[in-house]
Design a protein around this motif. Sequence first.
Motif, PDB file in Angstrom:
ATOM      1  N   VAL A 106       8.576  -2.590   8.553  1.00  0.00           N
ATOM      2  CA  VAL A 106       7.686  -1.479   7.717  1.00  0.00           C
ATOM      3  C   VAL A 106       7.207  -2.036   6.367  1.00  0.00           C
ATOM      4  O   VAL A 106       5.805  -1.487   5.537  1.00  0.00           O
ATOM      5  CB  VAL A 106       7.735   0.026   7.628  1.00  0.00           C
ATOM      6  CG1 VAL A 106       7.103   0.773   7.004  1.00  0.00           C
ATOM      7  CG2 VAL A 106       8.466   0.531   9.092  1.00  0.00           C
ATOM      8  N   TYR A 134       3.788  -2.977   5.092  1.00  0.00           N
ATOM      9  CA  TYR A 134       2.155  -1.624   3.814  1.00  0.00           C
ATOM     10  C   TYR A 134       2.937  -2.321   2.528  1.00  0.00           C
ATOM     11  O   TYR A 134       1.390  -1.961   1.582  1.00  0.00           O
ATOM     12  CB  TYR A 134       3.225  -0.519   4.008  1.00  0.00           C
ATOM     13  CG  TYR A 134       2.660  -0.244   4.815  1.00  0.00           C
ATOM     14  CD1 TYR A 134       1.656   0.751   5.165  1.00  0.00           C
ATOM     15  CD2 TYR A 134       3.544  -0.228   6.188  1.00  0.00           C
ATOM     16  CE1 TYR A 134       0.944   1.109   6.411  1.00  0.00           C
ATOM     17  CE2 TYR A 134       2.822   0.352   7.534  1.00  0.00           C
ATOM     18  CZ  TYR A 134       1.876   1.185   7.922  1.00  0.00           C
ATOM     19  OH  TYR A 134       1.059   1.776   8.872  1.00  0.00           O
ATOM     20  N   TYR A 147      11.135   5.781  12.837  1.00  0.00           N
ATOM     21  CA  TYR A 147       9.600   5.374  12.301  1.00  0.00           C
ATOM     22  C   TYR A 147       8.768   6.114  11.888  1.00  0.00           C
ATOM     23  O   TYR A 147       8.195   5.974  11.101  1.00  0.00           O
ATOM     24  CB  TYR A 147       9.280   4.158  13.826  1.00  0.00           C
ATOM     25  CG  TYR A 147       9.772   2.976  14.320  1.00  0.00           C
ATOM     26  CD1 TYR A 147       8.489   2.045  12.905  1.00  0.00           C
ATOM     27  CD2 TYR A 147       9.796   2.347  14.642  1.00  0.00           C
ATOM     28  CE1 TYR A 147       8.774   0.396  12.852  1.00  0.00           C
ATOM     29  CE2 TYR A 147      10.120   1.388  15.062  1.00  0.00           C
ATOM     30  CZ  TYR A 147      10.238  -0.058  14.613  1.00  0.00           C
ATOM     31  OH  TYR A 147       9.972  -1.095  13.900  1.00  0.00           O
ATOM     32  N   ARG A 148       9.055   7.486  12.280  1.00  0.00           N
ATOM     33  CA  ARG A 148       8.090   8.350  12.479  1.00  0.00           C
ATOM     34  C   ARG A 148       7.960   8.781  10.807  1.00  0.00           C
ATOM     35  O   ARG A 148       7.353   8.627  10.028  1.00  0.00           O
ATOM     36  CB  ARG A 148       8.213   9.953  13.175  1.00  0.00           C
ATOM     37  CG  ARG A 148       7.118  10.980  13.069  1.00  0.00           C
ATOM     38  CD  ARG A 148       7.682  11.873  13.405  1.00  0.00           C
ATOM     39  NE  ARG A 148       6.689  11.708  14.626  1.00  0.00           N
ATOM     40  CZ  ARG A 148       6.669  12.369  15.641  1.00  0.00           C
ATOM     41  NH1 ARG A 148       7.151  13.661  15.484  1.00  0.00           N
ATOM     42  NH2 ARG A 148       6.389  12.078  16.459  1.00  0.00           N
ATOM     43  N   LEU A 150       7.103   5.325   8.780  1.00  0.00           N
ATOM     44  CA  LEU A 150       5.393   5.041   8.892  1.00  0.00           C
ATOM     45  C   LEU A 150       5.083   6.326   7.666  1.00  0.00           C
ATOM     46  O   LEU A 150       3.704   5.757   7.634  1.00  0.00           O
ATOM     47  CB  LEU A 150       4.893   5.166   9.823  1.00  0.00           C
ATOM     48  CG  LEU A 150       5.437   4.175  10.471  1.00  0.00           C
ATOM     49  CD1 LEU A 150       5.256   4.133  12.494  1.00  0.00           C
ATOM     50  CD2 LEU A 150       4.563   2.345  10.720  1.00  0.00           C
ATOM     51  N   ASN A 151       5.325   7.807   7.779  1.00  0.00           N
ATOM     52  CA  ASN A 151       4.803   7.996   6.974  1.00  0.00           C
ATOM     53  C   ASN A 151       4.943   8.235   5.896  1.00  0.00           C
ATOM     54  O   ASN A 151       3.637   8.521   4.504  1.00  0.00           O
ATOM     55  CB  ASN A 151       5.412   9.983   7.666  1.00  0.00           C
ATOM     56  CG  ASN A 151       4.779  11.050   8.299  1.00  0.00           C
ATOM     57  OD1 ASN A 151       3.603  10.029   9.242  1.00  0.00           O
ATOM     58  ND2 ASN A 151       5.313  11.333   9.426  1.00  0.00           N
ATOM     59  N   ILE A 184       3.179   5.116   4.685  1.00  0.00           N
ATOM     60  CA  ILE A 184       1.181   5.608   4.403  1.00  0.00           C
ATOM     61  C   ILE A 184       1.273   5.899   3.318  1.00  0.00           C
ATOM     62  O   ILE A 184      -0.136   6.253   2.560  1.00  0.00           O
ATOM     63  CB  ILE A 184       0.340   6.384   5.566  1.00  0.00           C
ATOM     64  CG1 ILE A 184       0.588   5.660   7.250  1.00  0.00           C
ATOM     65  CG2 ILE A 184      -0.947   6.768   5.795  1.00  0.00           C
ATOM     66  CD1 ILE A 184       0.787   5.834   8.351  1.00  0.00           C
ATOM     67  N   GLU A 203      -4.300   2.188   8.767  1.00  0.00           N
ATOM     68  CA  GLU A 203      -3.089   2.676   9.081  1.00  0.00           C
ATOM     69  C   GLU A 203      -2.601   3.011  10.348  1.00  0.00           C
ATOM     70  O   GLU A 203      -1.364   2.950   9.944  1.00  0.00           O
ATOM     71  CB  GLU A 203      -3.166   4.540   8.035  1.00  0.00           C
ATOM     72  CG  GLU A 203      -3.235   3.506   6.453  1.00  0.00           C
ATOM     73  CD  GLU A 203      -3.551   5.169   5.677  1.00  0.00           C
ATOM     74  OE1 GLU A 203      -3.318   5.857   6.139  1.00  0.00           O
ATOM     75  OE2 GLU A 203      -3.743   4.851   4.654  1.00  0.00           O
ATOM     76  N   LYS A 231      -1.714  -0.658  12.125  1.00  0.00           N
ATOM     77  CA  LYS A 231      -1.277  -1.236  11.641  1.00  0.00           C
ATOM     78  C   LYS A 231       0.464  -1.176  11.792  1.00  0.00           C
ATOM     79  O   LYS A 231       1.403  -1.308  12.423  1.00  0.00           O
ATOM     80  CB  LYS A 231      -0.991  -0.749  10.058  1.00  0.00           C
ATOM     81  CG  LYS A 231      -0.127  -1.719   8.982  1.00  0.00           C
ATOM     82  CD  LYS A 231      -0.126  -1.785   7.390  1.00  0.00           C
ATOM     83  CE  LYS A 231      -1.243  -2.413   7.554  1.00  0.00           C
ATOM     84  NZ  LYS A 231      -0.777  -2.597   5.922  1.00  0.00           N
ATOM     85  N   ALA A 232       0.424   0.666  11.783  1.00  0.00           N
ATOM     86  CA  ALA A 232       2.163   0.974  12.625  1.00  0.00           C
ATOM     87  C   ALA A 232       1.793   1.588  13.790  1.00  0.00           C
ATOM     88  O   ALA A 232       3.011   1.182  14.662  1.00  0.00           O
ATOM     89  CB  ALA A 232       1.521   3.247  12.012  1.00  0.00           C
ATOM     90  N   LEU A 255       3.214   8.529  16.710  1.00  0.00           N
ATOM     91  CA  LEU A 255       1.947   8.430  15.903  1.00  0.00           C
ATOM     92  C   LEU A 255       1.117   9.850  16.071  1.00  0.00           C
ATOM     93  O   LEU A 255       0.167  10.361  15.794  1.00  0.00           O
ATOM     94  CB  LEU A 255       1.596   7.688  16.847  1.00  0.00           C
ATOM     95  CG  LEU A 255       2.115   5.984  15.764  1.00  0.00           C
ATOM     96  CD1 LEU A 255       0.899   4.756  16.746  1.00  0.00           C
ATOM     97  CD2 LEU A 255       1.910   5.539  14.220  1.00  0.00           C
TER      98      LEU A 255
END
Length: 182
Positions: free
Chosen positions: A37, A41, A77-78, A81-82, A85, A131, A134-135, A153
């Motif tokens: 991640v 990013y 991951y959740r 990723l949040n 972003i 975004e 990408k995730a 997601l």
Amino acid sequence: MLASAEMSAPEKEMTTTEHQERFQALLNEHKRILYKVCHSYCRNRDDREDLAQEIIIQLWQSFVRFDDRYRFSTWMYRIALNVAISFQRRERTRTRHLIWDDERVLDAVDETESQPDDVRVLYQFIERLDELNKALVLLYLDGNSYKEIADVLGISETNVASKINRLKNSLKRDFSGSRQAG
């Protein structure tokens, strides 16, 4: 920390040290997620380190709400990723002057020399994505099922399948174009 009534039974029985050790063990076991991640990013090392710290802090603060019935990797991951972003949005809104320093050039050289051409093209492709896509690519490349990707997601499995198909076709065009140019 949440009130003990909101913790699961095993969590209530854990000491603070046991709780920290469990968190550290799970984080260490899934550190590849953190690396992927942050690398996807952020371009430079300092930003990757800042993002990693923010993700770890958020993971720790949310750990009390982690439900053992679900996979830790999906939950991680959740959150990661949040945070990534949000971090990326915040960085974009800052006004920055681009200064090319030796460290940034050396970082770019180090990373590109150690990666095969196909991996470099893949990272360049991922870097250009929005975004969500990408995730999506990161989760897909990590071997997550469509259902797991959809859960992380917050989109439908059908939407995941459609987006992955479009991304695969776009990536094929990029790879064939880079091979013809090279």
